[in-house]
Enzyme design. Structure first.
Site, short mmCIF file in Angstrom:
data_model
loop_
_atom_site.label_atom_id
_atom_site.label_comp_id
_atom_site.label_asym_id
_atom_site.label_seq_id
_atom_site.Cartn_x
_atom_site.Cartn_y
_atom_site.Cartn_z
N LEU A 148 0.85 -1.04 0.05
CA LEU A 148 0.14 -0.06 0.13
C LEU A 148 1.00 1.34 0.00
O LEU A 148 0.58 2.28 -0.60
CB LEU A 148 -0.96 -0.04 1.11
CG LEU A 148 -2.11 -0.83 1.11
CD1 LEU A 148 -2.91 -0.95 2.32
CD2 LEU A 148 -3.01 -0.27 -0.10
N TYR A 149 2.24 1.16 1.04
CA TYR A 149 3.06 2.21 0.54
C TYR A 149 3.43 2.53 -1.01
O TYR A 149 3.25 3.69 -1.33
CB TYR A 149 4.20 1.95 1.53
CG TYR A 149 5.21 3.44 1.43
CD1 TYR A 149 4.95 4.51 2.10
CD2 TYR A 149 6.15 3.09 0.73
CE1 TYR A 149 5.71 5.39 2.24
CE2 TYR A 149 7.18 3.99 0.89
CZ TYR A 149 6.86 5.26 1.64
OH TYR A 149 7.92 6.34 1.45
N GLU A 150 3.86 1.40 -1.65
CA GLU A 150 4.14 1.62 -2.90
C GLU A 150 3.12 1.99 -3.99
O GLU A 150 3.35 2.99 -4.71
CB GLU A 150 4.45 0.05 -3.38
CG GLU A 150 5.81 -0.53 -2.72
CD GLU A 150 6.04 -2.00 -2.83
OE1 GLU A 150 5.51 -2.22 -4.17
OE2 GLU A 150 6.37 -2.58 -2.14
#
Length: 410
Positions: free
Chosen positions: A319-321
């Site tokens: 999700l960060y990516e």
């Protein structure tokens, strides 16, 4: 035959590049050596901030005292490429010697145009003095070629920077392609490791650093002998409108805040990752871009966005990516029509609250970012991963091309 043509073309381009380097070095020297500045100083007396001429008499004198001597120095040094070619190839290769003389011919154009402006030849300034024409700026400062916006900053932002006349290579080498001195620079995520390190580095560069943080504590930097509190503005995600007045006041907005939900994949994690990493950054960008209204704003206002190395590499946090890649693509899209410069900070793994096992130190990364900014890098890559230095420029080029082809300006 083809090789001879290529060699001739290479010599011609090299000789032109050589005289351009001579001119820019002469200009930089004029700002540190007073005998030269007595001549060059006339150039800085000519223009008002809207690039209108203070006096026709001063304008003409400035060309005799500054532009003509500068062109003569270029001409004197321009003899070296054909001379070295003659020593290397002999006179039998006279076509190559002529090609190496291209820099001198190029310089003669500058010399004759400077003389024309010096004698007051009608319309000579409109035809030949393109970086000093008055009127609204149509584009932000260009990264490789000097345009009006870029050169305006030498006169009215910092005369000890922006020395280049046509190509920006010398400024990039000297670190004078962007001056941070006196700039009001606000950094979001200021309580994080990189945010604090960047504020410290900006303070040392003479900028007026401003911290934007969601924490209640006042942010400080280390001065020469003591800890110095800096201006700290409180802010929460979703309340970007509260920063309108601040965004109108500052020169540079650094969008650095973020969240890492690590291995989570539930609905709340998805919403949090995109809201913090993508949508809040987009709202801040829109608010800041709305403040870019005047020539000074176009020339000096900037946005720096920490999109992270996750734009092109795995960060082992999906999700960060995803949210950072979405932000990166939105920034690429906004750049197409942006009224001011937008830079990307593509940073690898450094120690921070988001990444406690990072390899690089936040202070070292901040120093590299500032060095890149002063070289006017639009995409500043700081990482230990060599793949990023190849993958990111390729990705950025094709994504930008795709957006340019399949979108249109409103």
């Amino acid at each position: 035959m083809a090789m001879a043509w290529l060699m001739g073309l290479g010599l011609a381009l090299a000789s032109v590049l050589w005289v351009e380097l001579v001119r820019d070095c002469y200009h930089a020297l004029a700002h540190v050596w007073s005998p030269l500045y007595r001549l060059h100083g006339w150039h800085h007396r000519v223009f008002r901030s809207d690039l209108s001429v203070v006096s026709t008499e001063i304008y003409q004198k400035a060309h005799w005292y500054n532009d003509v001597p500068e062109a003569l120095v270029m001409l004197a040094f321009g003899i070296w490429p054909p001379l070295l070619t003659w020593m290397w190839q002999g006179f039998s290769q006279w076509p190559l010697i002529l090609a190496a003389s291209a820099g001198m011919v190029y310089t003669l154009g500058f010399l004759l145009s400077a003389i024309a402006r010096g004698v007051g030849l009608p319309n000579a300034d409109e035809i030949t003095d393109l970086t000093h024409r008055p009127g609204p700026f149509l584009t932000p400062p260009a990264p490789w070629m000097v345009n009006r916006t870029y050169h305006w900053r030498h006169h009215f932002d910092d005369p000890n920077a922006y020395f280049c006349g046509t190509l920006t290579l010398v400024d990039k080498m000297l670190g004078t392609a962007l001056s941070l001195k006196g700039k009001k620079i606000a950094v979001t995520g200021a309580s994080g490791g990189f945010g604090q390190a960047l504020l410290q580095e900006l303070h040392q560069q003479g900028a007026k650093a401003i911290a934007i943080t969601s924490c209640g504590q006042e942010v400080t930097v280390i001065g020469a002998e003591k800890t110095i509190p800096i201006r700290t503005e409180q802010w929460c995600i979703g309340q970007e409108d509260q920063l309108k007045d601040l965004l109108a006041e500052i020169d540079v907005l650094v969008i650095n805040h973020g969240v890492n939900v690590h291995q989570r994949r539930d609905g709340q994690a998805i919403q949090e990752a995109y809201e913090v990493n993508t949508f809040s950054a987009l709202r801040l960008m829109e608010l800041f871009l709305a403040t870019v209204k005047t020539n000074r704003h176009i020339a000096t206002k900037e946005i720096w966005v920490n999109t992270s190395e996750a734009e092109v590499n795995p960060a082992f946090s999906p999700l960060y990516e995803l949210s950072k890649r979405a932000l990166g693509d939105v920034v690429t899209l906004k750049r197409l029509d942006s009224p001011c410069v937008i830079r990307k900070l593509i940073l690898g793994p450094f120690k921070s609250k988001l990444n406690p096992v990072g390899i690089m130190s936040a202070a070292w990364v901040a120093r590299q970012v500032v060095k890149g900014v002063k070289r006017d890098s639009r995409n500043i890559i700081v990482t230990i991963n060599p793949i990023t230095f190849i993958a990111f420029p390729v990705k950025e080029f094709f994504v930008s091309l795709y957006f340019r082809c399949f979108t249109k300006k409103s």
